[in-house]
Structure formats: structure tokens, C-alpha cells
Design a protein around this motif. Sequence first.
Motif, mmCIF file in Angstrom:
data_model
loop_
_atom_site.group_PDB
_atom_site.id
_atom_site.type_symbol
_atom_site.label_atom_id
_atom_site.label_comp_id
_atom_site.label_asym_id
_atom_site.label_seq_id
_atom_site.Cartn_x
_atom_site.Cartn_y
_atom_site.Cartn_z
ATOM 1 N N MET A 1 5.203 -3.476 -10.724
ATOM 2 C CA MET A 1 3.785 -3.153 -10.643
ATOM 3 C C MET A 1 3.214 -3.524 -9.270
ATOM 4 O O MET A 1 2.274 -2.928 -8.823
ATOM 5 C CB MET A 1 3.032 -3.872 -11.757
ATOM 6 N N THR A 2 3.786 -4.511 -8.599
ATOM 7 C CA THR A 2 3.245 -4.915 -7.312
ATOM 8 C C THR A 2 3.609 -3.905 -6.241
ATOM 9 O O THR A 2 4.574 -3.176 -6.354
ATOM 10 C CB THR A 2 3.763 -6.312 -6.900
ATOM 11 N N ASP A 3 2.826 -3.897 -5.200
ATOM 12 C CA ASP A 3 3.028 -2.959 -4.112
ATOM 13 C C ASP A 3 2.973 -3.741 -2.807
ATOM 14 O O ASP A 3 2.168 -4.659 -2.669
ATOM 15 C CB ASP A 3 1.927 -1.895 -4.174
ATOM 16 N N ASN A 4 3.812 -3.380 -1.842
ATOM 17 C CA ASN A 4 3.853 -4.108 -0.579
ATOM 18 C C ASN A 4 2.531 -4.046 0.177
ATOM 19 O O ASN A 4 2.114 -5.037 0.774
ATOM 20 C CB ASN A 4 4.980 -3.581 0.296
ATOM 21 N N LYS A 5 1.891 -2.872 0.192
ATOM 22 C CA LYS A 5 0.609 -2.754 0.892
ATOM 23 C C LYS A 5 -0.444 -3.635 0.253
ATOM 24 O O LYS A 5 -1.186 -4.333 0.945
ATOM 25 C CB LYS A 5 0.120 -1.302 0.872
ATOM 26 N N LEU A 6 -0.517 -3.598 -1.076
ATOM 27 C CA LEU A 6 -1.503 -4.414 -1.778
ATOM 28 C C LEU A 6 -1.249 -5.890 -1.525
ATOM 29 O O LEU A 6 -2.178 -6.650 -1.259
ATOM 30 C CB LEU A 6 -1.473 -4.118 -3.281
ATOM 31 N N SER A 7 0.000 -6.280 -1.571
ATOM 32 C CA SER A 7 0.360 -7.666 -1.309
ATOM 33 C C SER A 7 -0.066 -8.083 0.102
ATOM 34 O O SER A 7 -0.613 -9.171 0.303
ATOM 35 C CB SER A 7 1.865 -7.842 -1.482
ATOM 36 N N ALA A 8 0.148 -7.201 1.060
ATOM 37 C CA ALA A 8 -0.238 -7.490 2.445
ATOM 38 C C ALA A 8 -1.753 -7.615 2.575
ATOM 39 O O ALA A 8 -2.245 -8.555 3.205
ATOM 40 C CB ALA A 8 0.284 -6.407 3.369
ATOM 41 N N TYR A 9 -2.485 -6.681 1.981
ATOM 42 C CA TYR A 9 -3.955 -6.726 2.059
ATOM 43 C C TYR A 9 -4.519 -7.989 1.417
ATOM 44 O O TYR A 9 -5.418 -8.626 1.967
ATOM 45 C CB TYR A 9 -4.582 -5.498 1.403
ATOM 46 N N LEU A 10 -3.996 -8.354 0.250
ATOM 47 C CA LEU A 10 -4.470 -9.572 -0.411
ATOM 48 C C LEU A 10 -4.116 -10.809 0.412
ATOM 49 O O LEU A 10 -4.913 -11.741 0.524
ATOM 50 C CB LEU A 10 -3.894 -9.677 -1.820
ATOM 51 N N GLY A 11 -2.937 -10.803 1.002
ATOM 52 C CA GLY A 11 -2.538 -11.914 1.864
ATOM 53 C C GLY A 11 -3.418 -12.025 3.098
ATOM 54 O O GLY A 11 -3.834 -13.127 3.482
ATOM 55 N N PHE A 12 -3.725 -10.888 3.724
ATOM 56 C CA PHE A 12 -4.626 -10.891 4.889
ATOM 57 C C PHE A 12 -6.004 -11.421 4.510
ATOM 58 O O PHE A 12 -6.600 -12.210 5.242
ATOM 59 C CB PHE A 12 -4.781 -9.484 5.477
ATOM 60 N N ALA A 13 -6.518 -10.956 3.374
ATOM 61 C CA ALA A 13 -7.843 -11.404 2.916
ATOM 62 C C ALA A 13 -7.838 -12.907 2.654
ATOM 63 O O ALA A 13 -8.791 -13.607 3.013
ATOM 64 C CB ALA A 13 -8.258 -10.641 1.662
ATOM 65 N N ALA A 14 -6.765 -13.405 2.061
ATOM 66 C CA ALA A 14 -6.673 -14.844 1.781
ATOM 67 C C ALA A 14 -6.624 -15.648 3.079
ATOM 68 O O ALA A 14 -7.328 -16.657 3.215
ATOM 69 C CB ALA A 14 -5.448 -15.134 0.920
ATOM 70 N N ARG A 15 -5.817 -15.187 4.041
ATOM 71 C CA ARG A 15 -5.716 -15.906 5.314
ATOM 72 C C ARG A 15 -7.009 -15.843 6.114
ATOM 73 O O ARG A 15 -7.317 -16.749 6.888
ATOM 74 C CB ARG A 15 -4.539 -15.385 6.124
ATOM 75 N N ALA A 16 -7.767 -14.765 5.932
ATOM 76 C CA ALA A 16 -9.050 -14.625 6.628
ATOM 77 C C ALA A 16 -10.177 -15.341 5.884
ATOM 78 O O ALA A 16 -11.332 -15.255 6.284
ATOM 79 C CB ALA A 16 -9.392 -13.142 6.773
ATOM 80 N N ARG A 17 -9.837 -16.002 4.798
ATOM 81 C CA ARG A 17 -10.803 -16.729 3.958
ATOM 82 C C ARG A 17 -11.867 -15.806 3.378
ATOM 83 O O ARG A 17 -13.023 -16.179 3.224
ATOM 84 C CB ARG A 17 -11.424 -17.884 4.724
ATOM 85 N N GLN A 18 -11.450 -14.583 3.086
ATOM 86 C CA GLN A 18 -12.340 -13.601 2.467
ATOM 87 C C GLN A 18 -11.958 -13.369 1.006
ATOM 88 O O GLN A 18 -12.401 -12.409 0.391
ATOM 89 C CB GLN A 18 -12.286 -12.275 3.230
ATOM 90 N N LEU A 19 -11.141 -14.269 0.462
ATOM 91 C CA LEU A 19 -10.695 -14.184 -0.920
ATOM 92 C C LEU A 19 -10.918 -15.545 -1.569
ATOM 93 O O LEU A 19 -10.397 -16.549 -1.095
ATOM 94 C CB LEU A 19 -9.210 -13.811 -0.983
ATOM 95 N N GLN A 20 -11.708 -15.563 -2.617
ATOM 96 C CA GLN A 20 -11.975 -16.794 -3.346
ATOM 97 C C GLN A 20 -11.353 -16.684 -4.728
ATOM 98 O O GLN A 20 -11.255 -15.589 -5.283
ATOM 99 C CB GLN A 20 -13.487 -17.024 -3.470
ATOM 100 N N THR A 21 -10.950 -17.816 -5.288
ATOM 101 C CA THR A 21 -10.289 -17.797 -6.581
ATOM 102 C C THR A 21 -10.931 -18.796 -7.532
ATOM 103 O O THR A 21 -11.623 -19.714 -7.106
ATOM 104 C CB THR A 21 -8.794 -18.149 -6.446
ATOM 105 N N GLY A 22 -10.694 -18.565 -8.807
ATOM 106 C CA GLY A 22 -11.177 -19.480 -9.836
ATOM 107 C C GLY A 22 -12.354 -18.908 -10.600
ATOM 108 O O GLY A 22 -13.224 -18.244 -10.039
ATOM 109 N N TYR A 23 -12.349 -19.172 -11.878
ATOM 110 C CA TYR A 23 -13.352 -18.635 -12.794
ATOM 111 C C TYR A 23 -14.776 -19.027 -12.389
ATOM 112 O O TYR A 23 -15.631 -18.167 -12.165
ATOM 113 C CB TYR A 23 -13.028 -19.135 -14.209
ATOM 114 N N ASN A 24 -15.041 -20.318 -12.282
ATOM 115 C CA ASN A 24 -16.404 -20.791 -11.982
ATOM 116 C C ASN A 24 -16.849 -20.425 -10.574
ATOM 117 O O ASN A 24 -18.008 -20.073 -10.357
ATOM 118 C CB ASN A 24 -16.507 -22.308 -12.198
ATOM 119 N N THR A 25 -15.944 -20.491 -9.629
ATOM 120 C CA THR A 25 -16.270 -20.111 -8.257
ATOM 121 C C THR A 25 -16.689 -18.647 -8.200
ATOM 122 O O THR A 25 -17.689 -18.298 -7.563
ATOM 123 C CB THR A 25 -15.057 -20.343 -7.335
ATOM 124 N N CYS A 26 -15.922 -17.800 -8.870
ATOM 125 C CA CYS A 26 -16.226 -16.366 -8.865
ATOM 126 C C CYS A 26 -17.543 -16.067 -9.572
ATOM 127 O O CYS A 26 -18.317 -15.231 -9.102
ATOM 128 C CB CYS A 26 -15.076 -15.583 -9.485
#
Length: 111
Positions: free
Chosen positions: A1-26
Amino acid sequence: MTDNKLSAYLGFAARARQLQTGYNTCLSLIARHRVRLLIVAGDSSENTVKKMTQKCASHGTDIRVFGTKDELSRMTGNSDNSVFAVTDRNFANVIKKEIDRIQSGSEGEVL
């Protein structure tokens, strides 16, 4: 189900601190209109999916239910999270397109 492009985009967003995680935070970020795209793992509890869907609908936030906790956590470099908030508009757009492309492609397959 995973895709290399999607994995790369999510990784870039995480490294750029544009991805937040966690139920309460979200939930907090949605309430402050900071979330451009919310991704909820498909193996999250029904209550989590329902609550996040309702919250996003009331605040006009895009949401996608996709993948599993393990897959998404591995792609983002986090552990044991089921809710991911993309806060950058450009990252949100490309990630949303990739998720939609993957999901439309998997719907056409016959098992």
C-alpha cells in the motif's frame, strides 16, 4: 500500500517541521485552523476516525484515512501515532494527490 513518492513527501514534511503528530496535538491545531491536511491511519479506532472526521468537517479541513499506524509512523520517522497533521499548504496538496492516486488505483484491483 505504501508508495515511494508518498513516503518521500511525508519524510520531507516531517524534516521541515510541517508535520505534527498525536491525537491531542492535531485536535488543537485543527481548532486553531493550522491544519491543511489531516491523515488518520486506517487501523485507528472507530472513535478516533469519527471524532477527527467530525472535527475536520466543522473546521473545513481536508482529511484522508489511509494506511496503517506502522506504515505512516515508518514514513514519518515517528512511532505509534495514528493521526498526522500537515500544516503546509504545498506539502498538503502533493500528499493529498498521492494518497488519492494510490487509493484510486487500489480500488480498481480485483482480489
